[in-house]
Every structure is written in structure tokens, then in C-alpha cells.
Design a protein around this motif. Structure first.
Motif, PDB file in Angstrom:
ATOM      1  N   VAL A  63      34.713  34.068 -20.040  1.00 18.64           N
ATOM      2  CA  VAL A  63      33.930  32.827 -20.082  1.00 18.64           C
ATOM      3  C   VAL A  63      32.646  32.983 -19.272  1.00 18.64           C
ATOM      4  N   ASP A  64      32.725  33.692 -18.153  1.00 18.31           N
ATOM      5  CA  ASP A  64      31.524  33.935 -17.333  1.00 18.31           C
ATOM      6  C   ASP A  64      30.524  34.813 -18.085  1.00 18.31           C
ATOM      7  N   ARG A  67      28.636  32.603 -20.523  1.00 19.07           N
ATOM      8  CA  ARG A  67      27.602  31.824 -19.833  1.00 19.07           C
ATOM      9  C   ARG A  67      26.380  32.682 -19.502  1.00 19.07           C
ATOM     10  N   LYS A  68      26.625  33.905 -19.056  1.00 19.75           N
ATOM     11  CA  LYS A  68      25.509  34.794 -18.704  1.00 19.75           C
ATOM     12  C   LYS A  68      24.684  35.144 -19.942  1.00 19.75           C
ATOM     13  N   ARG A  70      24.414  33.496 -22.663  1.00 18.22           N
ATOM     14  CA  ARG A  70      23.732  32.301 -23.179  1.00 18.22           C
ATOM     15  C   ARG A  70      22.461  31.955 -22.399  1.00 18.22           C
ATOM     16  N   THR A  71      22.246  32.576 -21.250  1.00 13.70           N
ATOM     17  CA  THR A  71      21.011  32.314 -20.511  1.00 13.70           C
ATOM     18  C   THR A  71      19.808  32.976 -21.171  1.00 13.70           C
ATOM     19  N   LYS A  91      37.285  25.801 -22.932  1.00 12.92           N
ATOM     20  CA  LYS A  91      36.390  26.378 -21.922  1.00 12.92           C
ATOM     21  C   LYS A  91      35.443  27.398 -22.549  1.00 12.92           C
ATOM     22  N   ASP A  94      32.999  25.537 -24.940  1.00 12.10           N
ATOM     23  CA  ASP A  94      32.011  24.772 -24.177  1.00 12.10           C
ATOM     24  C   ASP A  94      31.000  25.688 -23.505  1.00 12.10           C
ATOM     25  N   ALA A  95      31.432  26.895 -23.157  1.00 13.82           N
ATOM     26  CA  ALA A  95      30.516  27.851 -22.513  1.00 13.82           C
ATOM     27  C   ALA A  95      29.507  28.408 -23.510  1.00 13.82           C
ATOM     28  N   GLY A  96      29.818  28.284 -24.816  1.00 17.55           N
ATOM     29  CA  GLY A  96      28.865  28.744 -25.823  1.00 17.55           C
ATOM     30  C   GLY A  96      29.418  29.697 -26.855  1.00 17.55           C
ATOM     31  N   THR A 158      28.105  23.170 -29.550  1.00 19.88           N
ATOM     32  CA  THR A 158      28.232  24.591 -29.847  1.00 19.88           C
ATOM     33  C   THR A 158      27.850  24.793 -31.314  1.00 19.88           C
TER      34      THR A 158
END
Length: 231
Positions: A63-64, A67-68, A70-71, A91, A94-96, A158
Motif C-alpha cells: 500500500v505504501d 501511495r509513492k 501515485r505521487t 486500503k 483507496d491508496a490508488g 479511484t
């Protein structure tokens, strides 16, 4: 050789080899990463078209990684994980993440999901030309810019949630069956598709209801879903 490049992020050697062999036999180009650090490096360096991502990696949670990534990128991410709880799926989504497959999975299903992503990628230039806008009460969907507003406030969805909302809006008033929806969104009618649909619909409805007290989506138990006309 297929022009689509897939980054396979998986720490299990046997699964990583299985996916790699499958992709190679279907003429896909692919990269591999056994952990989160190398996954981020490969994604940022080679800019793959699609990412297959395991969540349980040795150095960081998947999940992390989502998020990374998606930046800086909107690359489609298909999660392939042994985690089956809805909370874990939500999760990741939602994170992408764009899609979620649970292990064990079938190669046929994996390739079907990949083909759906490819179809959406190839249709993006055409959809960008469209200027049509859908309005239903306080809900506004701009199909061209892939944006949604509710009571004039932007709603962050999403990619799968947006496609579901678009499908329902283009068939407003009609009850769409589970099989019809999964066929349109994922290109198949497998058991995992129905389970994934319930998760995506739950997160989508939560976002719509959080932003407004209006009910937009009606559930027809055992049948499917329908978008209601709002005055």
C-alpha cells in the motif's frame, strides 16, 4: 512483441516466475522486482505501462508503494495478494490501486484483467476528445477530464470507481446486473469479479453518501445496481 510493458512486483520466486513466463509466452515485455525498494526504482526508471503488485513484500507494505507511485504516475496498478479481507482491499484501492486479485488466482483471469487495462489505455486519447458532461442533481461527471464533483466539491475516485460511476450514469434508471457490470469493467464474470464489485461499490457509495445525503445508487439484492434519477 507486445508494446505493453508490465512491472511484476512479487517476492515469491515461484509466483514471480509463473507470471513472468506467462507474460513472455503472450509476447509481453516485463520487468521484475522482488521488494519495495527495487519496485519503486524500476517504476520510476522504466515507466512501465502496468504494475502487478504483491502487498506482502519483505521491506515495505505494498500500500505504501502504491501511495509513492501515485505521487508521480497514474500507471494502472493491479494488486495480486493473499490478503482477502475487505479492509485490506479497500486500503489498497483507496491508496490508488486500479484492481485487486486474490491469491490463488488463475492465469486466464490475470490475462483478462491485463487486457481490460490495455483497452482502457488505448481508448484514452479518444475519450479525451469528448466534452460530454453528465449532471444528476448535485452530482456532475465530466467524462472528458475524468473528474467528478458533488455539490461543487471535487470527489476523488479511484479509476475503477470512476468507471463504475460512468457505467451507471450512462444507464441511469436501468438495473445493471452483476454479470453485466463485471463484464464491462473487467471483461469477465469470474467469482473474484463479483467479490471485487461489492468492495468497489461499497467504497463508491461511501464517498457519494459522505459528500451528500442524496442516494444515487440503489442495490437490487442478488441482481445488481441502478443509478437513481435525482431532481
Amino acid at each position: 512483441m507486445n508494446t505493453t510493458t508490465v512491472l511484476v512486483v512479487e517476492d515469491d520466486n515461484s509466483i514471480r516466475n509463473l507470471i513472468g513466463t506467462t507474460l513472455k509466452s503472450h509476447n509481453y515485455k516485463f520487468l521484475v522486482a522482488p521488494d519495495g525498494k527495487s519496485a519503486i526504482l524500476e517504476a520510476s526508471t522504466h515507466n512501465p505501462d502496468v504494475i502487478f503488485l504483491d502487498l506482502g513484500l519483505p521491506d515495505m507494505d505494498g500500500v505504501d508503494i502504491i501511495r509513492k507511485v501515485r505521487t508521480w504516475s497514474n500507471v494502472p496498478i493491479i494488486v495480486i495478494s493473499a490478503r482477502t479481507d475487505d479492509e485490506d482491499k479497500i486500503k489498497a484501492l483507496d491508496a490508488g490501486a486500479d484492481d485487486y486479485l486474490t491469491k490463488p488466482f488463475s492465469i486466464v483471469e490475470l490475462l483478462a484483467r491485463l487486457r481490460v487495462v490495455e483497452r482502457h489505455l488505448s481508448s484514452q486519447p479518444q475519450s479525451a476528445v469528448s466534452t460530454s458532461v453528465f449532471v444528476n442533481g448535485p452530482l456532475r461527471i465530466d467524462y472528458a477530464s475524468n473528474s467528478v464533483t458533488l455539490d461543487d466539491k471535487e470527489l476523488h475516485l479511484t479509476p475503477i470507481e470512476f468507471r463504475l460511476l460512468t457505467l451507471l450514469s450512462k444507464n441511469i434508471g436501468r438495473v445493471l446486473t452483476h454479470n453485466y457490470i463485471t463484464q464491462q469493467i473487467w471483461g469477465s464474470n469470474m467469482d473474484n469479479d463479483i467479490a471485487s464489485l461489492r468492495v468497489f461499490m461499497a467504497t463508491l457509495r461511501k464517498k457519494l453518501e459522505k459528500g451528500s445525503n442524496v442516494q444515487f445508487i440503489q442495490t437490487h439484492i442478488g441482481v445488481g445496481y441502478r443509478m437513481l434519477k435525482v431532481d
